[in-house]
Design an enzyme around this catalytic site. Sequence first.
Site, short mmCIF file in Angstrom:
data_model
loop_
_atom_site.label_atom_id
_atom_site.label_comp_id
_atom_site.label_asym_id
_atom_site.label_seq_id
_atom_site.Cartn_x
_atom_site.Cartn_y
_atom_site.Cartn_z
N LEU A 21 59.80 44.31 -10.07
CA LEU A 21 60.95 44.74 -9.29
C LEU A 21 62.24 44.48 -10.03
O LEU A 21 63.18 45.29 -9.99
CB LEU A 21 60.96 44.03 -7.94
N ASP B 44 65.27 35.55 -16.98
CA ASP B 44 63.83 35.40 -16.74
C ASP B 44 63.32 34.24 -17.57
O ASP B 44 63.91 33.91 -18.61
CB ASP B 44 63.08 36.68 -17.12
N SER C 134 59.79 38.86 1.47
CA SER C 134 58.50 39.56 1.48
C SER C 134 58.13 39.81 2.92
O SER C 134 58.56 39.08 3.83
CB SER C 134 57.41 38.71 0.81
N TYR D 287 53.70 30.54 0.33
CA TYR D 287 54.43 31.75 -0.01
C TYR D 287 55.23 32.26 1.19
O TYR D 287 56.43 32.58 1.08
CB TYR D 287 53.45 32.82 -0.49
N LYS E 75 59.34 32.57 1.53
CA LYS E 75 59.97 33.87 1.76
C LYS E 75 60.62 33.96 3.14
O LYS E 75 61.65 34.63 3.31
CB LYS E 75 58.94 35.00 1.57
#
Length: 253
Positions: free
Chosen positions: A17, A36, A146, A159, A163
């Site tokens: 993305l 990154d 997400s 996770y 998120k």
Amino acid sequence: MDLADTPCLVTGGASGLGAATVRALVERGAKVAALDIDAERLATIAQETGCFAVTCDICEERNVLAALDSVEKLQGVPRLLVQCAGVATGARIVSREGETDLASFRRTIEINLIGTYTVMSHVAARMSALAPLDEGEQGVIVNTASVAAEDGQVGQCAYAASKGAIASLALPAARELGRFGIRVATIAPGLFATPMMETLPEDVQERLATLPPFPKRLGRAGEFAALALHIAENRMINGAMIRLDAGVRLEPR
């Protein structure tokens, strides 16, 4: 916000993305910096697009500050921040062996949530000193959550928690930073064809692609990038989490 010749920063910009967002911004004529931790992939996207590439571990505040100093020196303070850096981890609260994996939970929260907050807070501080543009706008921050924030599956507690926290940041951050003319919004992608998805077996990817009501396929990274750019350009989007998911609701497993 007019993106042409505007300093923009993308975290997780080396792949998936983030890389698609870097490409879209470069095509729009923006001055783009990509952060990154993967130096090899970062070098590739820099060579491909001409963006300014900085290797950075967003979990290390000193790394973040040094990276922002480099970006500011070369391109100026970013007017747009798009955050795509993160990890997808899977671990049950109690494993089949009856054990818990606290280290994995901490790592997920550290990267996805604290890393996102660290970059956001330091970029916002720099944005707040910029000269206002039209209608007093000084900057835009787009974070990535997400659909797991709302539809977390079995084994996704770490996770989903990370998120979900990012999703919850949007409104209070927008309220706080509004006095500086800074907007904050969050994109919650559904099932997208990214390097993370490609690690799954092909038959699993094919099954997942059938889940959205329409279109029945995995999302494309360019579609995420298009929404990120639209958020930057549309001043009425603020304090919101936008699901980009083709109507999918994840199954429990």
